[in-house]
Every structure is written in C-alpha cells, then in structure tokens.
Design a protein around this motif. Sequence first.
Motif, PDB file in Angstrom:
ATOM      1  N   THR A   1    -103.594  91.793  19.547  1.00 13.95           N
ATOM      2  CA  THR A   1    -102.442  92.581  19.990  1.00 13.95           C
ATOM      3  C   THR A   1    -102.249  92.350  21.484  1.00 13.95           C
ATOM      4  O   THR A   1    -103.137  92.682  22.276  1.00 13.95           O
ATOM      5  CB  THR A   1    -102.669  94.081  19.719  1.00 13.95           C
ATOM      6  OG1 THR A   1    -102.926  94.282  18.333  1.00 13.95           O
ATOM      7  CG2 THR A   1    -101.444  94.887  20.129  1.00 13.95           C
TER       8      THR A   1
ATOM      9  N   GLY B   1    -103.726  94.606  24.437  1.00 11.25           N
ATOM     10  CA  GLY B   1    -104.592  95.624  23.851  1.00 11.25           C
ATOM     11  C   GLY B   1    -106.001  95.678  24.399  1.00 11.25           C
ATOM     12  O   GLY B   1    -106.711  96.664  24.186  1.00 11.25           O
TER      13      GLY B   1
ATOM     14  N   GLY C   1     -96.132  99.260  25.369  1.00 10.46           N
ATOM     15  CA  GLY C   1     -96.439  99.995  24.157  1.00 10.46           C
ATOM     16  C   GLY C   1     -95.418  99.763  23.066  1.00 10.46           C
ATOM     17  O   GLY C   1     -95.731  99.718  21.890  1.00 10.46           O
TER      18      GLY C   1
ATOM     19  N   SER D   1     -95.556  95.564  21.777  1.00  6.03           N
ATOM     20  CA  SER D   1     -96.770  94.833  21.453  1.00  6.03           C
ATOM     21  C   SER D   1     -96.751  94.242  20.059  1.00  6.03           C
ATOM     22  O   SER D   1     -97.198  93.134  19.836  1.00  6.03           O
ATOM     23  CB  SER D   1     -97.994  95.744  21.624  1.00  6.03           C
ATOM     24  OG  SER D   1     -97.923  96.843  20.751  1.00  6.03           O
ATOM     25  N   ARG D   2     -96.232  94.974  19.076  1.00  7.78           N
ATOM     26  CA  ARG D   2     -96.229  94.465  17.705  1.00  7.78           C
ATOM     27  C   ARG D   2     -95.331  93.247  17.561  1.00  7.78           C
ATOM     28  O   ARG D   2     -95.696  92.256  16.952  1.00  7.78           O
ATOM     29  CB  ARG D   2     -95.774  95.570  16.741  1.00  7.78           C
ATOM     30  CG  ARG D   2     -96.777  96.702  16.605  1.00  7.78           C
ATOM     31  CD  ARG D   2     -98.041  96.219  15.915  1.00  7.78           C
ATOM     32  NE  ARG D   2     -99.015  97.281  15.815  1.00  7.78           N
ATOM     33  CZ  ARG D   2    -100.208  97.143  15.271  1.00  7.78           C
ATOM     34  NH1 ARG D   2    -100.584  95.990  14.790  1.00  7.78           N
ATOM     35  NH2 ARG D   2    -101.050  98.156  15.218  1.00  7.78           N
TER      36      ARG D   2
ATOM     37  N   ARG E   1     -96.768  90.246  19.227  1.00  6.75           N
ATOM     38  CA  ARG E   1     -97.832  89.639  18.438  1.00  6.75           C
ATOM     39  C   ARG E   1     -97.256  88.728  17.365  1.00  6.75           C
ATOM     40  O   ARG E   1     -97.746  87.650  17.087  1.00  6.75           O
ATOM     41  CB  ARG E   1     -98.676  90.741  17.807  1.00  6.75           C
ATOM     42  CG  ARG E   1     -99.750  90.221  16.865  1.00  6.75           C
ATOM     43  CD  ARG E   1    -100.428  91.362  16.144  1.00  6.75           C
ATOM     44  NE  ARG E   1    -101.258  90.858  15.072  1.00  6.75           N
ATOM     45  CZ  ARG E   1    -101.769  91.610  14.132  1.00  6.75           C
ATOM     46  NH1 ARG E   1    -101.528  92.902  14.120  1.00  6.75           N
ATOM     47  NH2 ARG E   1    -102.534  91.095  13.187  1.00  6.75           N
TER      48      ARG E   1
ATOM     49  N   THR F   1    -102.296 101.464  29.770  1.00  7.05           N
ATOM     50  CA  THR F   1    -100.993 101.311  29.145  1.00  7.05           C
ATOM     51  C   THR F   1    -101.005 101.948  27.757  1.00  7.05           C
ATOM     52  O   THR F   1    -102.074 102.251  27.194  1.00  7.05           O
ATOM     53  CB  THR F   1    -100.618  99.835  28.993  1.00  7.05           C
ATOM     54  OG1 THR F   1    -101.514  99.230  28.048  1.00  7.05           O
ATOM     55  CG2 THR F   1    -100.711  99.099  30.329  1.00  7.05           C
ATOM     56  N   ASN F   2     -99.846 102.104  27.183  1.00  9.01           N
ATOM     57  CA  ASN F   2     -99.764 102.631  25.823  1.00  9.01           C
ATOM     58  C   ASN F   2    -100.514 101.738  24.840  1.00  9.01           C
ATOM     59  O   ASN F   2    -101.128 102.222  23.880  1.00  9.01           O
ATOM     60  CB  ASN F   2     -98.300 102.760  25.395  1.00  9.01           C
ATOM     61  CG  ASN F   2     -97.596 103.887  26.121  1.00  9.01           C
ATOM     62  OD1 ASN F   2     -98.230 104.803  26.635  1.00  9.01           O
ATOM     63  ND2 ASN F   2     -96.274 103.814  26.178  1.00  9.01           N
ATOM     64  N   THR F   3    -100.440 100.435  25.059  1.00  6.18           N
ATOM     65  CA  THR F   3    -101.110  99.508  24.151  1.00  6.18           C
ATOM     66  C   THR F   3    -102.620  99.623  24.273  1.00  6.18           C
ATOM     67  O   THR F   3    -103.345  99.562  23.272  1.00  6.18           O
ATOM     68  CB  THR F   3    -100.664  98.065  24.450  1.00  6.18           C
ATOM     69  OG1 THR F   3     -99.244  98.020  24.550  1.00  6.18           O
ATOM     70  CG2 THR F   3    -101.106  97.144  23.325  1.00  6.18           C
ATOM     71  N   GLN F   4    -103.120  99.787  25.481  1.00  6.52           N
ATOM     72  CA  GLN F   4    -104.559  99.978  25.658  1.00  6.52           C
ATOM     73  C   GLN F   4    -105.015 101.311  25.071  1.00  6.52           C
ATOM     74  O   GLN F   4    -106.079 101.396  24.451  1.00  6.52           O
ATOM     75  CB  GLN F   4    -104.908  99.895  27.139  1.00  6.52           C
ATOM     76  CG  GLN F   4    -104.767  98.499  27.724  1.00  6.52           C
ATOM     77  CD  GLN F   4    -104.897  98.470  29.223  1.00  6.52           C
ATOM     78  OE1 GLN F   4    -104.488  99.425  29.909  1.00  6.52           O
ATOM     79  NE2 GLN F   4    -105.463  97.397  29.754  1.00  6.52           N
TER      80      GLN F   4
ATOM     81  N   THR G   1    -105.543 101.041  21.409  1.00  3.89           N
ATOM     82  CA  THR G   1    -106.850 100.494  21.051  1.00  3.89           C
ATOM     83  C   THR G   1    -107.894 101.604  20.974  1.00  3.89           C
ATOM     84  O   THR G   1    -108.691 101.676  20.023  1.00  3.89           O
ATOM     85  CB  THR G   1    -107.283  99.429  22.073  1.00  3.89           C
ATOM     86  OG1 THR G   1    -106.371  98.335  22.021  1.00  3.89           O
ATOM     87  CG2 THR G   1    -108.691  98.923  21.780  1.00  3.89           C
TER      88      THR G   1
END
Length: 547
Positions: free
Chosen positions: A224, A227, A284, A287-288, A291, A310-313, A316
Amino acid sequence: MPAASVPPASKLHCSTLTNITLPPKAIGLPTNGVHVDSATLIPASAAGNEAGDYCRITGSIKALKSATPDIRFDLNLPRNWNGRALQLGGGGYNGVVVSGLGTMPFSPEHAPLAQGYATFGDDSGHVGNSSLAVFGLIDEAVINFGYAHLKKTHDAALVLIRLAYGRGPDKMYFAGGSTGGREGYTVMQRYPDDYDGVIADSPALNFTGVRLVGIKIGEAEYATPGGYVPPTLLERVYERSMAICDRLDGAADGIVSDVPACRKREAEIIDALRCRSAASAGAGKTSRSARSNGSPAIAPQTEQEDKCLTNTQLATLFALRDGLTLPYHLAWDVTGYHGYNVFQGTRLTGGLGLGRDASREQSPTFAANGYLFTQGDGYLRYFVTQDAAYDSLTFDVLHPGRYQSQLVELSETIGAMNTDLSRYIARGGKVITLQGLADEVISPNQTIAYRDALVARFGQASVDSFMRLYMVPGYQHGSGVFVPSVDLLTALDDWVTHGVAPETLTATDISAATNGRTRPLCRYPLFPRYTGKGDMNRASSFICSST
C-alpha cells in the motif's frame, strides 16, 4: 529392551540405558520406535551443575518416512527425584532440542531439575528455528510440529522414567511459552489423560490466524503506497500513549496498567498523532487507487515525517489494532484473529516489532520487515502454498481460493483453539497462563477471548476451578518495561497436589532499567492500581482493581 524392574536412579548405572530401543507399540502415535543415543551420569561435582547427580539421556524418535526428520529429545533424571515429571515446550518454529537443564520462563531462580523434577523436551521433529520454516513442505514434519511430537516424546520419556525409577511419576506437568504455550493448550485438548497441570504462557493458540494477520500487516506496509510506518513514528505512538495513559492507574511508573481506561482515551491519542495537512488527507484517500495502478508511494510531509502519521500510516496501525475478520471459518469455528493493544502502551520498535526498512526484502527478516510479516511470509510460502517462490503480498487473505482448504487443515493441525476441555476439567487438571498486555507477537486479546469462550461454554465457576489467567501490564513478548519473574511451577504444584488455588501472586521485575521492583500479578480482569501511598516499587503499595 531392559526389564521394567530396573532399580531406582540412586543405584542405577546410567550408562546401561545407552543404545536401548523402545518398540513402536510403546508410543501412543505411529512411529518407527525410539533409540536412546546416550545416557550419562552427570555428577554433582561437574562444572556448572547445580542439580546434584542426574542421568542425562539423549534420544531420537524415528519417523515413519525416510524424508521426515526424527524427533530428537533430551531427558534428565535426578538422583533425588521428587516423584514429578515436567515436559517443557519450545519456541517459534522449534527446531532446537529443549534440554530441560535450565530455569523456566518467568522463574529464573528456580531450575526444575534442581528441585527434583525429571525434565524433558524435544525439537518437535526438525532441525533449525528459522522463519523460513522449510519443514512445512514435509507433511509428517508439520503434523509432528503441530501436535504429534508432544505425545511421542511424552510416551518415550514415560517409559524411560519407569525403567530408571521402577515406577512412573506421581504427577506429570507441562510448561512452555509462545509456541510452548500453544503446546500447553494442545496437550490439554488432545491428551487430557496424560497431564495433571499445565503452565501455558503467551500462547500462540490461533497459529494460522496470527500468520494471516502478519500477511495483512505486510500488505498494509509494503503493498500500500505510503503505508510503511518508520521506527521514529512507532516510537512516537508509544510515547503519546504513555503520556496519556501511564497515570490512569494512579502511578507514573512507565506502565500502562489500566488498559480499558486507556482504550477509552484512544481517540485522543490518535488525534494527537494524526497529520493535519491536505497532503496527508490525500494520501489516505488515494492509497488504494495508487496501489492498483502501480503509482509510487505517497510519502508523509517532509517537515513532519518524524512527528505525525498520515491517514495511510494510521490505517496500517488500525489493521494491527483491529486484527482480522474472515468470511470463512478455520477449525473450531474460528473466524479471525483479535487485534493488539497498539495504542495502550505496546512498543512496536523492538526486535519483534514492525521492522526498520521501508521496502520489503526478498527474504524478509525480523529486523528489516518485522516479526509478524516475516513469520506470515514463511508460513504462506512453505506451509500454505508449499511454493518457496510465492509472493505473499499477492495473497488474498479474505478470499484464498484454492488455498482455503489448506488453511483450514493447518489451523486444526497446528492451532489450539478447541474449547472442549471437558475431559481435562473432569480429571482435575489445572492450567496457569501468564501474558503481557503489551505483547506485540501474540495478541493478548486473543488469549483473553479464548478464556472468555471457555467461560461461555463451562461457566465462570467451572473455569475458576481449573484456570488462572494473569495479564501483566507493561510486559511484551519476552521484553518490556516490566518483565515478570514469578515461581509459577510451585504455584501449579501446590494447586494440583494440595488444592491451594493461586490468587494474587507477586512478580519481581527483571527488566534491566527497573530490576527488583515488584508488582502484584492480578487475576484477569483485575489490574494493579496504586493506593496513593507507599513505595511505588513495592507490590504492597498496589491493590488489584477492576476500575
């Protein structure tokens, strides 16, 4: 094979046991028999020996197929035998013979052999404790690792004990942690007639579940974009959690003891960690799709990358916190894996944490890519797909397709999630489990959930009659801000032989920074709360509380 009328160990010429064989019928599961490779009398005067005279036996249990490794075992028979035997479990993927010579986990001052216990252990039927777990390609070795080695070694040791002493043990115990904890629950579930008491600490009960969580975390970090969570930010999460939750138990002692109260402050902790920038929000949201089209990872803001997530982290970390819910059932109706106490004082930066590298290594290691993903990767390649070249990040955990049946079969072979302990309870068997509330390898919430399932099945009174669960604040998986030392074996033996059920115990901290302080070990769901007066380094200044 020598006759069963061999004199007691005090008169036994230990070397006479060398090279004897036990026939396959002596073992309760299929084998090609047992061979004793050596039997040596170790005198009390030997360097480093604090156990008195004892007979040290090494042997091997012969596999059915030539391609399957034998099970190697060690057995120690003290001259001053107390009439009890203790089988010791392994760790990780085993692969190293458990000698039975040293101290027990959590009890560094009390070696069972020196106390008069006959001790034994094995390597579970393969050589090498590697995360690659290549023995997963050998079906008989997988069955041995899952459960069969426990019965085979138990039965071989029991015959040899009877030959050495002229009788069997009055009590048979099992003790282990992590994989050894899973093994402890395994023997209660599969071989309840063989054991009187079990110590099963930090148990890897849901073995397949925790490996699938590892794949999920690897996907979040390495498949991701954006991530990956670096150690500096993982430490930031820990520090923020401690700042908000350390004092909730009344003591500023570096330990989050009141985990339920801390969980209620979780939103506050997360809010303090989250980046505010529009770029972070965009990461955030995208990310999808990034990917799916192969776009490069979106990094956090440069000026804040060591200060906020971040939202993506955060996603995780949420994946680790939330665990796994499956749309299919593993063995014993298991539908997932319970998550971790990520925001309640669990440090994820150590050797068993989430890893230090922003990219996935071709062969992941604990240090580079984290314990959970590394173990999940090896399990998927060697046990599930049985394809060493398989890319674990392409595996769909929720929709495993043709591999689903293999996952289910493995979860029964290696898992210990069966709650039917009725035979063990009826025979009067006991079990003590200790685990850290900050465990980063085996989710403490999975262990609690299994205990709750036992209560749902048998009722609280029945569970209290045979089980003690101690959840230790600040303790991780062998490390932490509080590392307990407590004599669980004596507590178990007193319970089994004298009916003295353990209640609140006292643990001594052996963590280097705080060595020597003590805390009460409270029966779950209680936790230590500071009374507001007295030395915070003494257990007497704390009470076991539910609020």
